[in-house]
Design a protein around this motif. Structure first.
Motif, PDB file in Angstrom:
ATOM      1  N   LEU A 172       1.631  -1.293   0.178  1.00 42.02           N
ATOM      2  CA  LEU A 172      -0.106  -0.021   0.140  1.00 42.02           C
ATOM      3  C   LEU A 172       1.062   1.239   0.281  1.00 42.02           C
ATOM      4  O   LEU A 172       1.884   1.265   1.145  1.00 42.02           O
ATOM      5  CB  LEU A 172      -0.821   0.060   1.275  1.00 42.02           C
ATOM      6  CG  LEU A 172      -2.256  -1.177   1.433  1.00 42.02           C
ATOM      7  CD1 LEU A 172      -2.382  -0.879   2.860  1.00 42.02           C
ATOM      8  CD2 LEU A 172      -2.816  -0.514   0.309  1.00 42.02           C
ATOM      9  N   ILE A 173       0.160   2.321  -0.671  1.00 41.03           N
ATOM     10  CA  ILE A 173       0.673   3.940  -0.122  1.00 41.03           C
ATOM     11  C   ILE A 173      -0.102   4.468   0.124  1.00 41.03           C
ATOM     12  O   ILE A 173      -0.969   4.538  -0.282  1.00 41.03           O
ATOM     13  CB  ILE A 173       1.263   4.246  -1.559  1.00 41.03           C
ATOM     14  CG1 ILE A 173       2.164   3.578  -2.209  1.00 41.03           C
ATOM     15  CG2 ILE A 173       1.818   5.915  -1.935  1.00 41.03           C
ATOM     16  CD1 ILE A 173       2.624   4.548  -3.414  1.00 41.03           C
ATOM     17  N   VAL A 174      -0.392   4.596   1.256  1.00 31.74           N
ATOM     18  CA  VAL A 174      -1.466   5.890   1.616  1.00 31.74           C
ATOM     19  C   VAL A 174      -0.949   7.466   1.472  1.00 31.74           C
ATOM     20  O   VAL A 174       0.250   7.680   2.243  1.00 31.74           O
ATOM     21  CB  VAL A 174      -1.077   5.637   3.190  1.00 31.74           C
ATOM     22  CG1 VAL A 174      -2.579   6.164   4.256  1.00 31.74           C
ATOM     23  CG2 VAL A 174      -1.519   3.641   3.122  1.00 31.74           C
ATOM     24  N   LYS A 175      -1.955   7.902   1.152  1.00 30.90           N
ATOM     25  CA  LYS A 175      -0.634   9.435   1.590  1.00 30.90           C
ATOM     26  C   LYS A 175      -1.984   9.987   2.407  1.00 30.90           C
ATOM     27  O   LYS A 175      -3.301  10.086   2.745  1.00 30.90           O
ATOM     28  CB  LYS A 175      -1.844  10.284   0.224  1.00 30.90           C
ATOM     29  CG  LYS A 175      -0.949   9.568  -1.308  1.00 30.90           C
ATOM     30  CD  LYS A 175      -1.947  10.221  -2.658  1.00 30.90           C
ATOM     31  CE  LYS A 175      -1.480  10.124  -3.837  1.00 30.90           C
ATOM     32  NZ  LYS A 175      -2.062  10.104  -4.813  1.00 30.90           N
ATOM     33  N   THR A 176      -1.007  11.220   2.850  1.00 30.61           N
ATOM     34  CA  THR A 176      -1.635  11.777   4.395  1.00 30.61           C
ATOM     35  C   THR A 176      -1.220  13.535   4.062  1.00 30.61           C
ATOM     36  O   THR A 176       0.068  13.496   2.877  1.00 30.61           O
ATOM     37  CB  THR A 176      -1.079  11.464   5.256  1.00 30.61           C
ATOM     38  OG1 THR A 176       0.367  11.294   5.458  1.00 30.61           O
ATOM     39  CG2 THR A 176      -1.261   9.694   5.887  1.00 30.61           C
TER      40      THR A 176
END
Length: 843
Positions: free
Chosen positions: A716-720
């Motif tokens: 996963l790449i989780v953008k914050t």
């Protein structure tokens, strides 16, 4: 069939689990993502979507029984999808306009109706004749049991939204699911009970019992076999004997006057005579499966079945031989004879792999539900040569694109729902109960058979024939003679760092005077005997031997038993043996898997029993550790639960894409189930693309690229938007390894609450912690960093307390203790104090 079908419009997992026991469900297509199609469900298609026949077929292939399509789609779908797999959704006001072509092209209709008006629904049922009718209420009032009975009487089935169903008592707004299920049932018995046939997952009868409304309700809710004894009342199967049942399904017969319970039977069996069935011993495939499972656990030495389990090539040859003989058989008797032989060897293969007859039947059921079919051609090696045709030019065959990018999945916390965010935190489901059932025969074999069983299982699983499974110091010089000097020096340096860090963790004894004359102390003592599991197989892991052995050595454990699988020649790798020497191992057990864990837990004639077991391993090792820690005969504890390896990387604008990619890959290469997450902090698309490009580029240059091709697409790449948001997500995820590629990374460590180990700054790769920085690499996974610490020196110690009270101290403390003891009614406690106080007064 159940008199109603639940429509999944809620998120109550307990309610959904109970509903799954009484029949199929109706799942709105908006709840599906293409991978979570409930088996034997009915998919209610969203009428606002665009017609996609391929998607309908995909749902059916994935295990759905039927799809419910809007009336406007019918003319385009009928003839493509089999009629028995189609239902059409109608409004109560236009049902009479349905053409004969549509009626004959579907297996049933779902009619949206504002009421439960029986005359209206009866007329609809008569209009459609043999075509099944389902009624979907559009009002918000639940039906009464009487409504359900009436509808069943006119051959109509209710589709009830879950919002109208409850596990609690029926009310004006909801009906209890058991009340709805039992509404049409009638009993012709004076006591009102329902005859109930109990069968196993393969349909073989176990016995005949009786059910009441109360017992059925409890079974639906608990998932356990609960019946009604005609003499003793409510009967919870196995409550005293331990032979419990897990309910798979409950069905009503065609006359609505009896029930069938499909169960998974545990313990000795269903019958009070400790037999599988009240009608005698099991026969056929279930009986053969039971025999083979027993032989897998403890096949007699020299038996043919034992050879089959131990020799995979022999078993493969027999399966191929019997398949060929079946193909050649011609008479009925010969076909039956050869088919029986083939089934025997095929089921032996299945039992060895942990596959049951019920698993095979479930696979057959799934295949039967598929709409699309393979051509069914035989593989080339099994096709008899045909006459050679005239030569033709060979046509090129397409190949997979070797340049396809190795990419991760991406989610943006700013655009997803709370439910979707929660899904990002989930790990793969670990079916520990299934694995424990598989390892139990192995553990039991070692517990009973000792060294002989260990030698047998090592030959079976490690393909190594040993005379002895244990090595003791002084270890032979040749055990480490082949060690590369550079590797020896690296191990020495790692040992020094790990020992220095873990020695600093030793507790200083604590002494506190809680009141004058009352001194309380806390001090550590080593766990006397510890077992250290060091995985083997294709990898050599001296680092694990160090990271487990050093804290045991520093803590002062009297016995350190290191277990690791032997190599094909029966030896242990020189790297692991050298580490064993450095940490002062008192024994090296040449065994792996569940059998090694069992030997450590129970001990054998040569293997010392230990008090606590440490170390990572595959799912077999993990399941065995969980099993033995709950066995009071073993009296052994374990370090922590374990799951696939994990890393979470938080990266902001200061991060080097190449460094970030390398950190992600260092964990992804552990296995296809590795959990790898990148949490980006306000990174633009160009930077994220640069990181992904580096992942792809570096992966292709690594030796485990095949593993990476599977693990990275699951990552996963989780953008914050901020560091605060990124750390909050990480704390919820609780990763095994957390790497901070952040500006002023040390300032953010104070905000980290949940992680196995934290790697601070862009020049702190996780690899250093795995090997030689000094911290321990045996860490909690699967979210357990919320509750567990990684292995440390204190893991190998327990803490004792003491108190010392002077006569003057007892004068102050004694009355307090006596008052509290009197309050609790424990007069002997109070007397132990007062007799001393009285003695002081007499002096």
């Amino acid at each position: 069939m159940s008199p109603f079908l639940p429509l999944l419009d809620g998120e109550d997992d307990v309610l959904l689990a109970s509903l799954s026991r009484i029949g199929p469900v109706v799942a709105p297509s908006s709840r599906l993502d293409g991978t979570n199609v409930p088996l034997h469900s009915l998919i209610l298609v969203d009428h606002t979507t665009t017609l996609d026949v391929d998607e309908l077929i995909a749902w059916l292939d994935a295990g759905a029984d039927k799809v419910i399509i809007p009336l406007s789609w019918a003319s385009n779908v009928i003839g493509i999808i089999p009629s028995e797999r189609l239902l059409v959704l109608l409004d109560v006001n236009n049902f009479s306009a349905v053409s004969d072509r549509i009626t004959s092209g579907v297996s049933g209709v779902v009619v949206k109706a504002p009421t439960y008006e029986i005359d209206l629904i009866s007329s609809i049922s008569k209009f459609f004749g043999k075509t099944s009718v389902h009624v979907l209420p559009t009002n918000t009032a639940p039906p009464s049991p009487g409504n359900i009975r009436e509808l069943k009487g006119v051959s109509a089935t209710l589709v009830l939204p879950c919002s109208l169903l409850t596990l609690e008592a029926s009310s004006a707004s909801q009906i209890n699911i058991a009340d709805a299920f039992l509404a049409p049932l009638t009993s012709d018995r004076p006591d009102g009970l329902f005859p109930t046939v109990v069968c196993d997952e393969t349909g073989h009868s176990l016995g005949l019992v009786y059910s009441s409304t109360e017992s059925v309700k409890e079974s639906i809710l608990s998932g356990k076999g609960v019946y009604q004894s005609r003499k003793h009342g409510l009967w919870r199967k196995g409550e005293t004997s331990g032979a419990t049942q897990d309910v798979v399904g409950i069905r009503v017969d065609c006359d609505s006057d009896s029930l069938e319970f499909c169960v998974v039977q545990h313990g000795a069996g269903f019958c009070h005579l400790d037999r599988g069935s009240c009608f005698g011993e099991l026969k056929g495939l279930p009986a053969l499966e039971g025999v083979l499972a027993a032989r897998l656990a403890s096949a007699p030495e020299g038996s043919y079945t034992k050879r089959l389990f131990n020799d995979a090539s022999l078993l493969q040859s027999k399966i191929m031989e019997e398949a060929d003989e079946l193909c050649r058989a011609e008479t009925q008797d010969d076909v039956a004879f050869e088919a029986a032989d083939l089934v025997y060897f095929a089921l032996t293969k299945c039992v060895a792999a942990g596959v049951s007859v019920a698993d095979i039947e479930r696979s057959l059921d799934r295949k039967a539900l598929r709409v699309t079919r393979r051509p069914g051609n035989a593989k080339p090696q099994f096709v008899k040569p045909a006459p050679t045709p005239a030569p033709q030019a060979a046509k090129p065959t397409p190949t997979a694109d070797p340049d396809a990018l190795i990419r991760m999945r991406t989610s943006d916390l700013a655009t997803i729902s709370a439910k979707e965010r929660a899904a990002l935190l989930r790990r793969p489901v670990l079916r520990s109960d299934e694995m424990i059932a598989k390892v139990k025969p192995i553990v039991d074999a070692v517990r009973v058979g000792g060294d002989a069983a260990l030698i047998e299982l090592t030959a079976k699983f490690d393909r190594t024939q040993l005379d002895s499974v244990i090595l003791r110091p002084p270890f032979a010089p040749e055990a480490t003679a082949a060690l590369d000097p550079a590797v020896r020096a690296a191990i020495d340096a790692a040992y020094a760092n790990v020992k220095k860090f873990h020695a600093a963790q030793l507790d200083v004894p604590l002494a506190v005077e809680t009141m004058p004359g009352v001194v309380c102390r806390r001090f550590a003592r080593p766990i006397a005997r510890v077992g250290l599991y060091v995985p083997g197989g294709t990898a050599v892991l001296p680092s694990t031997a160090l990271h487990l052995g050093v804290p045991a050595q520093v803590a002062g454990c009297r016995e350190i038993v290191l277990a690791t699988p032997p190599r094909p020649d029966g030896s242990i790798s020189p790297e692991v043996m050298y580490a064993a020497q450095l940490v002062g191992a008192s024994a090296v057990l040449k065994a792996g898997g569940a059998q090694a864990v069992a030997a450590l837990a129970y001990g054998t004639a040569t293997v010392p029993k230990v008090d606590k077991i440490f170390g990572p391993g595959n799912q077999w090792v993990t399941a065995a550790k969980m099993l033995v820690q709950n066995d009071t005969d073993a009296l052994v504890s374990i370090d922590m639960p374990a799951g696939p390896s994990e890393v979470l990387v938080i990266a902001d604008h200061t991060a080097n894409p190449a460094f970030v990619a390398a950190d992600l890959l260092s964990q992804a290469e552990h296995g296809v189930d590795s959990q790898v997450v990148l949490v980006s902090v306000a990174l633009d698309d160009a930077t994220i693309d640069a990181i992904e490009a580096e992942v792809d580029k570096q992966a292709r240059a690594l030796s485990r690229v095949d593993i990476l091709r599977e693990s990275i697409p699951k990552s996963l790449i989780v953008k914050t938007a901020s560091v605060t948001e990124a750390i909050a997500f990480s704390n919820d995820y609780a990763p095994e390894h957390l790497i901070l590629h952040l500006e002023d990374a040390p300032s953010h460590v104070a905000a980290i609450d949940n992680a196995g180990s934290v790697f601070v700054g862009s020049y702190t790769p996780e690899s250093c912690g795995d090997y030689a920085s000094g911290t321990n690499h045996t860490l909690p996974t699967n979210g357990y960093a919320r509750q567990f610490s990684g292995v440390n020196t204190l893991s190998f110690q327990k803490h004792l307390t003491s108190q010392e009270i002077t006569p003057d101290g007892l004068k102050e403390l004694g009355p307090i203790v006596a008052t509290l003891a009197d309050c609790e009614g424990l007069s002997a406690h109070a007397n132990a104090v007062r007799i001393r106080l009285q003695a002081q007064g007499a002096q």
